[in-house]
Design a protein around this motif. Structure first.
Motif, short mmCIF file in Angstrom:
data_model
loop_
_atom_site.label_atom_id
_atom_site.label_comp_id
_atom_site.label_asym_id
_atom_site.label_seq_id
_atom_site.Cartn_x
_atom_site.Cartn_y
_atom_site.Cartn_z
N THR A 223 40.57 52.51 38.04
CA THR A 223 41.82 52.84 37.37
C THR A 223 42.28 54.25 37.71
O THR A 223 43.45 54.51 38.02
CB THR A 223 41.68 52.68 35.85
OG1 THR A 223 41.35 51.32 35.55
CG2 THR A 223 42.95 53.07 35.11
N ALA A 224 41.33 55.21 37.67
CA ALA A 224 41.67 56.61 37.96
C ALA A 224 42.11 56.78 39.41
O ALA A 224 43.01 57.57 39.71
CB ALA A 224 40.47 57.50 37.67
N LEU A 225 41.51 56.03 40.32
CA LEU A 225 41.85 56.15 41.74
C LEU A 225 43.23 55.61 42.07
O LEU A 225 43.88 56.08 43.00
CB LEU A 225 40.82 55.37 42.59
CG LEU A 225 39.45 55.99 42.80
CD1 LEU A 225 38.52 54.97 43.44
CD2 LEU A 225 39.55 57.23 43.68
N ASN A 226 43.65 54.58 41.32
CA ASN A 226 44.85 53.84 41.70
C ASN A 226 46.01 54.00 40.72
O ASN A 226 46.96 53.23 40.77
CB ASN A 226 44.48 52.37 41.87
CG ASN A 226 43.61 52.14 43.09
OD1 ASN A 226 44.10 52.05 44.21
ND2 ASN A 226 42.29 52.08 42.88
N GLY A 227 45.96 55.02 39.88
CA GLY A 227 47.08 55.37 39.01
C GLY A 227 47.35 54.40 37.89
O GLY A 227 48.44 54.39 37.31
N GLY A 228 46.39 53.57 37.55
CA GLY A 228 46.55 52.59 36.48
C GLY A 228 45.61 51.43 36.69
O GLY A 228 45.01 51.28 37.77
N ALA A 229 45.47 50.61 35.65
CA ALA A 229 44.56 49.47 35.74
C ALA A 229 45.05 48.49 36.80
O ALA A 229 46.23 48.11 36.83
CB ALA A 229 44.45 48.78 34.39
N LEU A 230 44.14 48.08 37.68
CA LEU A 230 44.49 47.13 38.74
C LEU A 230 44.60 45.71 38.22
O LEU A 230 45.36 44.89 38.75
CB LEU A 230 43.42 47.18 39.84
CG LEU A 230 43.37 48.46 40.67
CD1 LEU A 230 42.04 48.55 41.43
CD2 LEU A 230 44.54 48.51 41.64
N GLY A 231 43.81 45.39 37.20
CA GLY A 231 43.78 44.04 36.66
C GLY A 231 42.58 43.90 35.75
O GLY A 231 42.02 44.89 35.27
N THR A 232 42.15 42.68 35.51
CA THR A 232 40.99 42.41 34.68
C THR A 232 40.11 41.37 35.39
O THR A 232 40.43 40.89 36.47
CB THR A 232 41.39 41.89 33.29
OG1 THR A 232 42.17 40.69 33.46
CG2 THR A 232 42.22 42.92 32.54
N GLY A 233 39.02 41.01 34.73
CA GLY A 233 38.14 39.99 35.28
C GLY A 233 37.19 40.52 36.33
O GLY A 233 37.23 41.69 36.72
N ASN A 234 36.33 39.63 36.81
CA ASN A 234 35.26 40.01 37.71
C ASN A 234 35.74 40.34 39.12
O ASN A 234 36.66 39.70 39.64
CB ASN A 234 34.23 38.88 37.82
CG ASN A 234 33.40 38.72 36.57
OD1 ASN A 234 33.30 39.63 35.75
ND2 ASN A 234 32.78 37.56 36.41
#
Length: 502
Positions: A223-234
């Motif tokens: 999340t920190a690397l990409n400016g926000g949560a990328l998604g959820t799940g495995n």
């Protein structure tokens, strides 16, 4: 012939061409097997130099001509080189035995490795085996297998094992584009020049994913690397099960780059643990301590319940893994699995493969040390910069030893601006001594003339369009010094009394 690098070859190139031209009146072919990493670029280089492989019923059909090739059989020699992409591990086996019946079965997505118009419908129809491809360098165990056995050893029959680099390539991390639940990943960073996505993986993130500790798409590090949560799940990490040189290039880099990386055990356990690559080489002898190292087959926890010594394979972070045999099958599994990411050469991913999956951008040592804030996409230029850091230093004695090529021909952690950090040579392994066939064809000379084309300027565009780079001139000089060595090179005086490979 306009594509031969005559400056390096001198008179030998023209001698080889003369033999090939005369042999074209007979049945002039060469056959090989091995690495899947360069399979497409090899096929297009072979088709451009010699006749186009047509395939056969139930097998892959003809491959389209390279855009940067003016036409099939540009040499005018006719004839053909056929190459069965079966994995580097299988290639090494076939080279030792010189037994075409031990060639494995390529995937259905492989380029053509048969040709009905010359009555080759299966690898068992090959007229011998003259060379193999491997991204996994020759190691001490390979040399022991080559020299052991006295008068029945490969050394006694075929002479020296010769290993030379053929192409430069990057190992790209392709991803499905969806998170573990099937929702589209929310990728916010811009796509860098030459890349195909804005997904950024720091070294810490890559090491955490590959070691099974970063297991979710909403992991705080991602999340920190990409400016926000990328998604959820495995996150499902997909790896090769077969003896794979691509796996060697990937794990050889990770063993070196991840050894000092640390982070939380997983998303629910904040205990700080090592993100060093945790799994061992499947081929290590149990008489020695099993330690993680670059390998073409790894003790991945989903593939092997125990290692070769009977100890359980750890997965303390609880990461999700999946596996496939062959690059094509790996890419298919990544494509069909929500939340998946896996590794293959760049010709299997965008932008080289039209309609392919996107790849992640990875942090290099230069970017880490210099705090550049950059992430490197898997490009030809980045791979060439990485391998430019590997500079050969040979003399007449060390040039004949494949292990000295292995030591100097890897760059597991390149330190130069713009280098892509997971790159390497794909190698040609061949015999020193060859037989002349009953029809008068010497397949080594046929194959050698193709090598002249591979190293020449006329093939540069074919490499580039397939996402590969040519071997640097400093390595080519050493290659031709070995191939022209009157004692240790192919068909040299060292072949006296040896039957030679068929």
């Amino acid at each position: 012939m306009r594509n031969v690098k005559a400056l390096l070859m001198g008179s030998v190139a023209f001698a080889a061409m003369g033999v090939a031209s005369e042999s074209a009146q007979a049945q002039s072919y060469a056959f090989g097997a091995g690495a899947t990493f360069p399979q497409i670029v090899y096929r297009q280089l072979m088709d451009c130099m010699y006749d186009q492989a047509q395939g056969s019923s139930g097998k892959p059909g003809p491959l389209a001509k390279a855009a940067n090739c003016t036409g099939f059989n540009t040499s005018g020699f006719g004839g053909m080189v056929l190459y069965a992409p079966t994995g580097s591990g299988n290639g090494k086996l076939v080279l030792r035995t010189n037994d075409k019946t031990q060639i494995g079965t390529p995937s259905s997505s492989a380029p053509p490795y048969t040709s009905a118009n010359i009555n080759v419908f299966a690898t068992t129809d090959y007229d011998g085996v003259q060379f193999i491809g491997s991204d996994d360098v020759v190691n001490a165990a390979d040399m022991t297998a080559w020299t052991t056995g006295g008068t029945t050893s490969p050394q006694s029959k075929f002479g020296n094992l010769i290993q030379i680099p053929a192409v430069i390539g990057a190992v790209g991390l392709g991803f499905n584009g969806k998170d573990g639940t099937g929702a589209n990943l929310n990728i916010l960073p811009a796509t860098p020049t030459g890349g195909s996505s804005g997904l950024n993986l720091s070294r810490n993130a890559l090491c955490g994913i590959a070691s099974g500790h970063i297991t979710k798409w909403n992991n705080p590090i991602l999340t920190a690397l990409n400016g926000g949560a990328l998604g959820t799940g495995n996150i499902t990490f997909v790896h090769r099960t077969d003896g794979s040189g691509t796996t060697f290039l990937f794990t050889n880099a990770l063993v070196e780059q991840c050894r000092y990386e640390f982070g939380p055990n997983n998303e629910t356990d904040s205990t700080v643990v090592s993100y060093a690559f945790p799994w061992t080489d499947r081929a290590q002898a149990c008489t020695t301590p099993l330690v993680p190292r670059g390998a073409n087959q790894v003790n991945w926890p989903d593939q092997f319940a125990t290692n070769q010594c009977g100890a359980a394979n750890p997965n303390p972070g609880g990461g999700t893994f999946a596996n496939a045999s062959g690059s094509g099958a790996l890419v298919s599994l990544v494509t069909s699995t929500n939340g998946a990411i896996g590794y293959a050469s760049t010709d299997f991913w965008l932008p080289v493969r039209a309609g392919g999956l996107k790849t992640a951008n990875i942090q290099s040592q230069w970017d880490i040390t210099g705090a550049t804030g950059k992430f490197q996409p898997p490009t030809v230029a980045g791979a060439q910069k990485a391998m430019a850091t590997a500079i050969p230093q040979f003399d007449a004695a060390t040039r004949a030893n494949p292990l000295t090529w292995s030591l100097q021909g890897v760059a597991p952690n390149p330190v130069v601006a713009g280098a892509y950090p997971i790159a390497g040579f794909s190698w040609i392994e061949m015999y020193q001594c060859y037989q002349t066939h009953s029809n008068g064809n010497n397949s080594y000379l046929w194959f050698k003339t193709w090598l002249d084309f591979v190293y020449g300027t006329g093939s540069t565009g074919i490499f580039t369009e397939n996402g590969f780079g040519q071997v640097p001139a400093v390595w080519q000089n050493e290659i031709y010094a070995l191939l022209n060595d009157a004692a240790n090179g192919p068909q040299g005086s060292g072949c006296s009394g040896k039957v030679g490979a068929y």
